[in-house]
Design a protein around this motif. Structure first.
Motif: not given
Length: 820
Positions: A366-371, A387-393, A423-428, A431-439
């Motif tokens: 539960g330690t906070v790493v980033a906001l 927002l979601s994390l892509q992968g296992k961390y 960490l690969k963060i995915v934002a979707s 919309g149709f079709p949904s747009l996705i960006s990663q960071k």
């Protein structure tokens, strides 16, 4: 003679001319022979002796010989019949080339009396060569616009033969486009020419294959062929034509720059540069379209180069032209219509509210790493972001409020497994079709000292005894999965004792690199093996450590000379032997031991000097001294033997011992006298004799029974017929499987030498030896008792290594002699 006057004038200045003048006057007629080329060796050219008016017998007597003016001798004279024969195959083409006449001049010399004849051999040509073209293939490039009747020179054939055998005519294979014309030069050379009789059309036929044949005039006729490839060169007589007159295409407004919309394609029936097409926008195309799209001049590929926006413009229409590279250039045109489609063209954006902080590997869950946060310029559903994390961390996203999230630890961290996480963060959006960006966000894991140093192996080291003090014994190495100070290792030795001596007095370890050095040299006879416990400790807080054991084995070197046990030099006793001894009689036995072990303790005996070398010999391995022959009356009564005792080391060490042997007559007479006295009828002596006999018989029976019991125990406990092993436990409870009792019998007829040995490595040993002297009926019983003499104990320690099938270790012993 007028023609000779100039030569006569030169005679005054050139005395050597007399010889030439003599040869000139001796020159007779000239003979010519005609032969075809390529005659076999031994073929007869002509009867030269007969043609010169010579008899067959004059050929050898008058010494007829021929010489060629050319460098090579093609002919020889058969001295038996005077025939001129071919000596070597003659190739007219190599001698005379294309010359119509080919003569080989010869000189015939008759030495007694001296005469000189000139002979010419004319070589006639035969048709042995066919016409050959310089190249079997040739290529002609002819434009399709070439007018009929045009002539093209071809490469002619070459025939090395001359006259009628040379090149005669040419022939062209049947075709509808070309005919053959033969051009004759002033020197008679025939040149073939190709004449165009029909207009060429490259689009119908681009290549014409022709076969040119050359014939000579020989009999039989020889011929050669060459292939002529005619390549029709293109003329620009066709304009480019597009596949479609109108190209339609739909394009999403969010299509990125570089997106290929479509590809226009035109065809040109011409070849080469005439059929090479380039694509361009029409000259009337506005700059707004030129800035939005590009046309690839080679492929006709239309690509997006600007930013499309449906709200600004919904359709683009323009023209594309295709132009070839001919002279003059020809063009074709087509229309292109692009429809822009509206889409959800605003992708969500991920915003870092705070930079990620490094986290310790022992951080709690539960330690906070980033906001982080998210936003989308679109509206309604197109602006809703997930927002979601892509992968296992070992982290997870924890939503807080609105579109804000916190990255927290979700499982236990281990820097040694994962020192850093991207960490690969995915934002979707919705919309149709949904747009996705990663960071991607990088989170570093800080090290904690949670791994002790680990040794990769256990160590066994072999060190020779007597090595130099301060020598490197070995190096140990440990590894620590941590980093920094937590992985910095120091080495130390856990103190222990070796033979009641602190281990630190034997060895030293470098705390930085784990190198172990000896403090002094080792002695195998005192110390054979010991263990070192090495500890590796890191510099963490708190520090962690681990241990390993280094087994050090001392290797024996041959640093001890053999020691003679028997006979002892201190006693100075003499060995007695009867003069009646036969050959092979055992006079005595040399016993020696070597404190070393293994091969270094193998002992051999050799007789160096003796009063009489022919009388005694020493067994190389047992040390038994035996007579080599029968003792004679002339032999000295005192025999001195100088014997060398040498071990098997490298280099070998040795010692010497002197053995004195007394030769005596009547060695058994006292016993005879005693028996005679006992036979006298005296009551006193009879009683004494009876008592002595009873005592001697009792002692003998008792000794025999004791010996018999020992032998029976040995037979039960061991299958070895020559040794007996009786195991027992020490008073301290330590058990040694090498502790045993050995009885060794050395015989020369009856038993005369008995050795009873026993001992182990860590306790005192006992040895009992019965030496029955061969010089009398009385024997000495040698008892070897335990002793604490350390020097002699070390020398005896390795006796077991010199004896096969045994494992004896003698700690110490004393010798006492008891008469029997």
């Amino acid at each position: 003679y007028s023609s000779l006057k100039p030569w006569a004038m030169k005679m005054v200045f050139y005395p050597s001319f007399w010889l030439f003048f003599l040869l000139w006057n001796t020159t007779e007629a000239q003979i010519r022979y005609t032969i075809p080329e390529e005659l076999k060796e031994g073929s007869v050219v002509g009867h030269i002796a007969k043609d010169l008016g010579l008899e067959a017998s004059d050929i050898v007597v008058r010494k007829l010989r021929i010489s060629a003016k050319a460098g090579k001798q093609y002919f020889s004279v058969d001295l038996g019949n005077g025939e001129l024969v071919v000596k070597e195959r003659i190739d007219r083409e190599s001698l005379c080339g294309q010359s119509p006449s080919c003569l080989l001049p010869l000189q015939v010399v008759i030495e007694e009396p001296l005469q000189l004849y000139r002979v010419e051999v004319e070589i006639q040509d035969i048709n042995d060569n066919g016409p050959v073209f310089p190249s079997s293939e040739s290529v002609l490039n002819i434009a399709e616009s070439t007018a009929t009747g045009a002539r093209f020179l071809l490469k002619g054939a070459i025939d090395p033969d001359v006259g009628p055998n040379s090149l005669n005519s040419y022939k062209l294979n049947h075709n509808d486009v070309f005919v053959l014309n033969i051009k004759t030069n002033r020197d008679g050379t025939k040149i073939p020419e190709l004449v165009l009789k029909k207009t060429l059309d490259r689009e119908k036929r681009a290549v014409h294959q022709l076969v040119l044949t050359a014939f000579d005039g020989g009999n039989p006729v020889r011929s050669g062929i060459a292939e002529v490839t005619v390549q029709v060169l293109d003329s620009n007589d066709n304009a480019p034509i597009f596949e479609k007159s109108l190209y339609e295409h739909s394009l999403l407004e969010n299509s990125p720059k570089g997106t290929v919309m479509l590809t226009v394609k035109a065809f040109d029936a011409d070849d080469g540069s005439n059929g090479d097409i380039e694509y361009f926008f029409d000259d009337q195309t506005p700059d707004s379209i030129r800035n939005m799209f590009t046309s690839d001049s080679k492929s006709g590929q239309l690509t997006v180069t600007g930013s499309l926006d449906y709200e600004e413009r919904q359709m683009y229409e323009f023209s594309i032209r295709a132009r070839d590279k001919g002279t003059p250039a020809l063009e074709g045109h087509c229309s292109v219509q692009i429809d822009i489609l509206d889409v959800n063209d605003n992708a969500p954006e991920i915003v870092l509210t705070s930079l990620p902080n490094p986290v310790k590997e022992d951080a709690p869950l539960g330690t906070v790493v980033a906001l982080i946060g998210a936003k989308d310029l679109d509206s309604l559903d197109n602006g809703k972001v997930n927002l979601s994390l892509q992968g296992k961390y070992p982290f997870k996203l924890n939503p807080s409020f609105a579109d804000n999230y916190a990255i927290i630890t979700d499982s236990k961290l281990d820097r040694e497994i994962g020192p850093e996480y991207v960490l690969k963060i995915v934002a979707s959006d919705s919309g149709f079709p949904s747009l996705i960006s990663q960071k991607e966000i990088t989170v570093r894991v800080l090290d904690v000292n949670d791994n002790p140093p680990v040794f990769s192996q256990t160590y066994s080291v072999y060190v020779r005894e007597n090595h130099a003090a301060g020598s490197l014994i070995c190096s140990v190495s440990a590894s620590d999965d941590d980093i920094g100070e937590n992985a910095k290792i120091s080495y130390s030795i856990l103190d222990s004792k070796v033979k009641e001596v602190s281990l630190s007095s034997y060895i030293y370890i470098n705390s930085d690199n784990g190198s172990i050095y000896s403090m002094h040299s080792f002695d195998y006879e005192k110390l054979k093996v010991f263990q070192i416990t090495v500890q590796a400790k890191d510099h963490g807080s708190p520090p962690l450590s681990s241990n390993t054991t280094v087994h050090v084995f001392i290797l024996d070197q041959n640093d001890n000379a053999p020691a003679v046990i028997y006979p002892s030099a201190a006693t100075g006793s003499y060995q007695k032997m009867p003069r009646s001894a036969k050959a092979g009689h055992l006079a005595t036995k040399i016993s020696a031991v070597d404190a070393d072990s293994g091969h270094n303790a193998w002992i051999s005996y050799r007789l160096l000097e003796a009063t009489d070398l022919s009388l005694f010999s020493v067994n190389l391995y047992t040390g038994e001294v035996r007579t080599k022959r029968v003792v004679s009356e002339q032999d000295d009564s005192s025999q001195r033997l100088f014997i060398e005792v040498k071990d098997n080391g490298d280099p070998a060490q040795s010692t010497t011992v002197t053995v004195n042997i007394l030769l005596e007559d009547g060695l058994h007479e006292p016993i005879s006298d005693f028996r005679q006295k006992t036979a006298e009828p005296s009551k006193t002596t009879s009683k004494i004799t009876l008592y002595l006999i009873i005592s001697l018989a009792s002692v003998s029976v008792l000794c025999f029974l004791t010996f018999l019991i020992l032998v029976m125990k040995c037979v039960r406990n061991s299958r070895n017929s020559s040794s007996c092993c009786i195991r027992r436990a020490d008073s301290d409870g330590y058990k040694n499987p090498n502790r045993n009792l050995q009885i060794q019998l050395n015989t020369d007829g009856p038993i005369k030498y008995v050795e009873v040995l026993g001992g182990d490595m860590l306790s005192q040993s006992q040895s009992f030896r019965s030496c029955l002297s061969p010089m009398s009926e009385f024997s000495d019983f040698t008892l070897v008792k335990p002793s604490s003499t350390t020097d002699f104990k070390d020398m005896i320690n390795v006796l077991d290594a010199s004896l096969p099938d045994s494992a004896w270790t003698f700690e110490s012993q004393q010798v006492s002699t008891i008469p029997v």
